[in-house]
Design a protein around this motif. Structure first.
Motif, PDB file in Angstrom:
ATOM      1  N   MET A   1       0.852  -1.215   0.000  1.00 59.67           N
ATOM      2  CA  MET A   1       0.000   0.000   0.000  1.00 59.67           C
ATOM      3  C   MET A   1       0.880   1.255   0.000  1.00 59.67           C
ATOM      4  O   MET A   1       1.882   1.300   0.694  1.00 59.67           O
ATOM      5  N   ASP A   2       0.479   2.222  -0.787  1.00 61.53           N
ATOM      6  CA  ASP A   2       1.162   3.514  -0.823  1.00 61.53           C
ATOM      7  C   ASP A   2       1.243   4.073   0.611  1.00 61.53           C
ATOM      8  O   ASP A   2       0.253   4.022   1.347  1.00 61.53           O
ATOM      9  N   CYS A   3       2.402   4.591   1.005  1.00 62.46           N
ATOM     10  CA  CYS A   3       2.512   5.004   2.416  1.00 62.46           C
ATOM     11  C   CYS A   3       1.579   6.181   2.744  1.00 62.46           C
ATOM     12  O   CYS A   3       1.067   6.268   3.853  1.00 62.46           O
ATOM     13  N   LEU A   4       1.325   7.050   1.769  1.00 62.49           N
ATOM     14  CA  LEU A   4       0.412   8.171   2.058  1.00 62.49           C
ATOM     15  C   LEU A   4      -1.025   7.682   2.212  1.00 62.49           C
ATOM     16  O   LEU A   4      -1.817   8.260   2.961  1.00 62.49           O
ATOM     17  N   GLU A   5      -1.327   6.608   1.496  1.00 63.32           N
ATOM     18  CA  GLU A   5      -2.648   5.978   1.575  1.00 63.32           C
ATOM     19  C   GLU A   5      -2.993   5.630   3.030  1.00 63.32           C
ATOM     20  O   GLU A   5      -4.143   5.713   3.465  1.00 63.32           O
ATOM     21  N   LYS A   6      -1.949   5.262   3.787  1.00 59.38           N
ATOM     22  CA  LYS A   6      -2.169   4.838   5.178  1.00 59.38           C
ATOM     23  C   LYS A   6      -2.623   5.979   6.080  1.00 59.38           C
ATOM     24  O   LYS A   6      -3.050   5.759   7.198  1.00 59.38           O
ATOM     25  N   PHE A   7      -2.454   7.213   5.641  1.00 64.09           N
ATOM     26  CA  PHE A   7      -2.888   8.361   6.445  1.00 64.09           C
ATOM     27  C   PHE A   7      -4.336   8.760   6.144  1.00 64.09           C
ATOM     28  O   PHE A   7      -4.858   9.668   6.762  1.00 64.09           O
ATOM     29  N   ARG A   8      -4.961   8.106   5.180  1.00 61.56           N
ATOM     30  CA  ARG A   8      -6.317   8.504   4.794  1.00 61.56           C
ATOM     31  C   ARG A   8      -7.325   7.979   5.826  1.00 61.56           C
ATOM     32  O   ARG A   8      -7.232   6.832   6.258  1.00 61.56           O
ATOM     33  N   ILE A   9      -8.230   8.838   6.233  1.00 62.20           N
ATOM     34  CA  ILE A   9      -9.242   8.395   7.221  1.00 62.20           C
ATOM     35  C   ILE A   9     -10.649   8.709   6.703  1.00 62.20           C
ATOM     36  O   ILE A   9     -11.556   9.005   7.478  1.00 62.20           O
ATOM     37  N   GLU A  10     -10.786   8.646   5.357  1.00 62.53           N
ATOM     38  CA  GLU A  10     -12.085   8.947   4.735  1.00 62.53           C
ATOM     39  C   GLU A  10     -13.220   8.149   5.381  1.00 62.53           C
ATOM     40  O   GLU A  10     -13.117   6.919   5.533  1.00 62.53           O
ATOM     41  N   ASP A  11     -14.263   8.904   5.739  1.00 62.06           N
ATOM     42  CA  ASP A  11     -15.482   8.311   6.279  1.00 62.06           C
ATOM     43  C   ASP A  11     -15.335   7.597   7.628  1.00 62.06           C
ATOM     44  O   ASP A  11     -16.266   6.958   8.099  1.00 62.06           O
ATOM     45  N   LYS A  12     -14.168   7.702   8.244  1.00 68.34           N
ATOM     46  CA  LYS A  12     -14.048   7.201   9.612  1.00 68.34           C
ATOM     47  C   LYS A  12     -14.811   8.174  10.516  1.00 68.34           C
ATOM     48  O   LYS A  12     -14.783   9.393  10.286  1.00 68.34           O
ATOM     49  N   VAL A  13     -15.462   7.643  11.538  1.00 67.51           N
ATOM     50  CA  VAL A  13     -16.201   8.512  12.459  1.00 67.51           C
ATOM     51  C   VAL A  13     -15.303   8.817  13.663  1.00 67.51           C
ATOM     52  O   VAL A  13     -14.814   7.898  14.326  1.00 67.51           O
ATOM     53  N   ALA A  14     -15.095  10.102  13.896  1.00 69.28           N
ATOM     54  CA  ALA A  14     -14.173  10.525  14.961  1.00 69.28           C
ATOM     55  C   ALA A  14     -14.881  11.438  15.952  1.00 69.28           C
ATOM     56  O   ALA A  14     -15.504  12.429  15.566  1.00 69.28           O
ATOM     57  N   ILE A  15     -14.791  11.106  17.232  1.00 65.80           N
ATOM     58  CA  ILE A  15     -15.307  12.009  18.282  1.00 65.80           C
ATOM     59  C   ILE A  15     -14.118  12.782  18.839  1.00 65.80           C
ATOM     60  O   ILE A  15     -13.100  12.194  19.195  1.00 65.80           O
ATOM     61  N   VAL A  16     -14.267  14.106  18.927  1.00 63.29           N
ATOM     62  CA  VAL A  16     -13.244  14.927  19.585  1.00 63.29           C
ATOM     63  C   VAL A  16     -13.918  15.648  20.742  1.00 63.29           C
ATOM     64  O   VAL A  16     -14.760  16.536  20.540  1.00 63.29           O
ATOM     65  N   THR A  17     -13.581  15.270  21.976  1.00 66.11           N
ATOM     66  CA  THR A  17     -14.131  16.010  23.114  1.00 66.11           C
ATOM     67  C   THR A  17     -13.303  17.288  23.301  1.00 66.11           C
ATOM     68  O   THR A  17     -12.117  17.331  22.953  1.00 66.11           O
ATOM     69  N   GLY A  18     -13.947  18.302  23.818  1.00 65.58           N
ATOM     70  CA  GLY A  18     -13.255  19.588  23.930  1.00 65.58           C
ATOM     71  C   GLY A  18     -12.948  20.152  22.549  1.00 65.58           C
ATOM     72  O   GLY A  18     -11.930  20.795  22.338  1.00 65.58           O
ATOM     73  N   GLY A  19     -13.877  19.916  21.615  1.00 65.28           N
ATOM     74  CA  GLY A  19     -13.667  20.364  20.228  1.00 65.28           C
ATOM     75  C   GLY A  19     -14.072  21.800  19.989  1.00 65.28           C
ATOM     76  O   GLY A  19     -14.022  22.298  18.864  1.00 65.28           O
ATOM     77  N   SER A  20     -14.480  22.490  21.055  1.00 64.79           N
ATOM     78  CA  SER A  20     -14.986  23.854  20.867  1.00 64.79           C
ATOM     79  C   SER A  20     -13.881  24.871  20.654  1.00 64.79           C
ATOM     80  O   SER A  20     -14.104  25.934  20.088  1.00 64.79           O
ATOM     81  N   LYS A  21     -12.695  24.566  21.158  1.00 65.56           N
ATOM     82  CA  LYS A  21     -11.620  25.557  21.045  1.00 65.56           C
ATOM     83  C   LYS A  21     -10.248  24.891  21.163  1.00 65.56           C
ATOM     84  O   LYS A  21     -10.166  23.661  21.372  1.00 65.56           O
ATOM     85  N   GLY A  22      -9.223  25.693  21.034  1.00 64.11           N
ATOM     86  CA  GLY A  22      -7.859  25.246  21.294  1.00 64.11           C
ATOM     87  C   GLY A  22      -7.426  24.032  20.490  1.00 64.11           C
ATOM     88  O   GLY A  22      -7.690  23.919  19.288  1.00 64.11           O
ATOM     89  N   LEU A  23      -6.764  23.099  21.179  1.00 63.77           N
ATOM     90  CA  LEU A  23      -6.198  21.930  20.512  1.00 63.77           C
ATOM     91  C   LEU A  23      -7.292  21.027  19.940  1.00 63.77           C
ATOM     92  O   LEU A  23      -7.127  20.452  18.865  1.00 63.77           O
ATOM     93  N   GLY A  24      -8.411  20.904  20.667  1.00 61.96           N
ATOM     94  CA  GLY A  24      -9.508  20.045  20.207  1.00 61.96           C
ATOM     95  C   GLY A  24     -10.098  20.553  18.905  1.00 61.96           C
ATOM     96  O   GLY A  24     -10.365  19.780  17.974  1.00 61.96           O
ATOM     97  N   ARG A  25     -10.277  21.859  18.830  1.00 63.57           N
ATOM     98  CA  ARG A  25     -10.822  22.467  17.608  1.00 63.57           C
ATOM     99  C   ARG A  25      -9.878  22.213  16.434  1.00 63.57           C
ATOM    100  O   ARG A  25     -10.296  21.824  15.346  1.00 63.57           O
ATOM    101  N   ALA A  26      -8.580  22.408  16.688  1.00 65.83           N
ATOM    102  CA  ALA A  26      -7.581  22.209  15.620  1.00 65.83           C
ATOM    103  C   ALA A  26      -7.602  20.750  15.151  1.00 65.83           C
ATOM    104  O   ALA A  26      -7.550  20.481  13.945  1.00 65.83           O
ATOM    105  N   MET A  27      -7.705  19.806  16.095  1.00 69.57           N
ATOM    106  CA  MET A  27      -7.717  18.391  15.700  1.00 69.57           C
ATOM    107  C   MET A  27      -9.011  18.037  14.961  1.00 69.57           C
ATOM    108  O   MET A  27      -8.974  17.266  13.997  1.00 69.57           O
ATOM    109  N   ALA A  28     -10.137  18.625  15.398  1.00 72.10           N
ATOM    110  CA  ALA A  28     -11.412  18.362  14.716  1.00 72.10           C
ATOM    111  C   ALA A  28     -11.330  18.836  13.260  1.00 72.10           C
ATOM    112  O   ALA A  28     -11.699  18.110  12.329  1.00 72.10           O
ATOM    113  N   LEU A  29     -10.810  20.046  13.053  1.00 73.36           N
ATOM    114  CA  LEU A  29     -10.683  20.586  11.700  1.00 73.36           C
ATOM    115  C   LEU A  29      -9.718  19.730  10.875  1.00 73.36           C
ATOM    116  O   LEU A  29      -9.971  19.442   9.706  1.00 73.36           O
ATOM    117  N   GLY A  30      -8.626  19.306  11.487  1.00 70.31           N
ATOM    118  CA  GLY A  30      -7.613  18.519  10.776  1.00 70.31           C
ATOM    119  C   GLY A  30      -8.126  17.149  10.368  1.00 70.31           C
ATOM    120  O   GLY A  30      -7.942  16.723   9.228  1.00 70.31           O
TER     121      GLY A  30
END
Ligand SMILES: NC(=O)c1ccc[n+]([C@@H]2O[C@H](COP(=O)([O-])OP(=O)(O)OC[C@H]3O[C@@H](n4cnc5c(N)ncnc54)[C@H](OP(=O)(O)O)[C@@H]3O)[C@@H](O)[C@H]2O)c1
Length: 255
Positions: A1-30
């Motif tokens: 598998m292409d190594c960049l392919e391994k970073f793809r998280i298309e359609d994975k469901v991710a919960i980020v607590t504390g997503g309203s601001k700061g580091l959580g917000r940045a991770m949610a956007l990313g």
């Protein structure tokens, strides 16, 4: 598998607590930019909606689901809402946290409980409920947000330091327990980042002087500088890593 392919998280469901601001917000956007369907969660409805709206405006997928992580029933309701909406959770980032600064002799039982319930107990409760689904899926990524102060001492934040030491060790214990089910449990331990949490300390000139001396990169982190590590730990790129504590601190903790 292409190594960049391994970073793809298309359609994975991710919960980020504390997503309203700061580091959580940045991770949610990313994570959303990398293709995940992101559940942005915290107490402040207007701010989690703002983060979710920004994700959607940029072409991503997100919902805002409120939670007070100190409330076990609230956690159950948040997870039930996510399951109704998406039916599964692939990635959990336990990021919600508080860091009150007080000398230990001034800390009362409520202060202690507040920090422990927000920073530590919540990660146990949310991980436990989410792991049930991940065990059935035989796959899942849990990322706990610790701190350099989980391993270094502060003379104004004893419960915070203890809670983050707990997070680091809970990461190792859960990694051991859930490895047979294909669940990776890892921890990111940030150093000092420019968020609301550090606003007061950033106004203290002598503290800033100390930090610039102590941090080899001579500056604080910017919230988006945590995103690459979060994406790595959320993706197949980290499939053989579990129980690790990764320091993202400009070298603050190395000496
Ligand atoms: N900034 C740093 O330098 C640094 C360093 C080391 C570790 N960390 C860790 O990184 C994480 C994020 O910190 P940050 O700097 O981004 O802090 P922040 O800007 O103060 O954000 C904290 C987040 O936690 C949420 N939160 C707090 N109490 C909550 C509760 N009871 N229920 C649900 N959500 C709650 C807040 O949302 P609401 O107020 O909307 O609920 C907010 O989204 C924390 O775990 C922190 O300990 C930060």
């Amino acid at each position: 598998m292409d190594c960049l392919e391994k970073f793809r998280i298309e359609d994975k469901v991710a919960i980020v607590t504390g997503g309203s601001k700061g580091l959580g917000r940045a991770m949610a956007l990313g994570l959303a930019q990398a293709g995940a369907k992101v559940v942005v969660s915290s107490r402040t409805i207007s701010l989690i909606e703002e983060t979710a709206d920004e994700i959607i405006k940029k072409g991503g997928k997100a919902i805002a689901v409120p939670v007070d992580v100190k409330n076990p029933q609230g956690i159950e309701l948040m997870v039930a809402t996510v399951m109704d909406h998406y039916g599964r959770v692939d990635i959990l980032i336990n990021n919600a946290g508080i860091a009150p600064m007080k000398k230990t002799i001034d800390i009362n039982i409520e202060d202690w409980n507040d920090v422990m319930n927000t920073n530590l107990k919540s990660a146990f409760l949310i991980s436990k409920i989410i792991a049930k689904g991940m065990i059935k899926q035989r796959k899942g990524k849990i990322i706990n947000i610790g701190s350099v102060l989980g391993n270094m001492a502060s003379n104004v934040a004893m419960p915070y330091c203890v809670s983050k030491a707990g997070i680091a060790h809970m990461t190792r214990v859960l990694a051991l327990e859930w490895a047979p089910f294909g669940i990776n449990v890892n921890c990111i331990a940030p150093g000092f980042f420019e968020t609301e949490m550090t606003a007061e300390q950033r106004e203290d000139e002598s503290h800033m002087k100390f930090l610039k001396y102590k941090i080899p990169f001579k500056r604080l982190g910017k919230p988006d500088e945590i995103v690459g590590t979060a994406l790595f730990l959320a993706s197949r790129a980290s499939d053989y890593m579990t129980g690790a504590v990764l320091y993202i601190d400009g070298g603050y903790s190395i000496w």
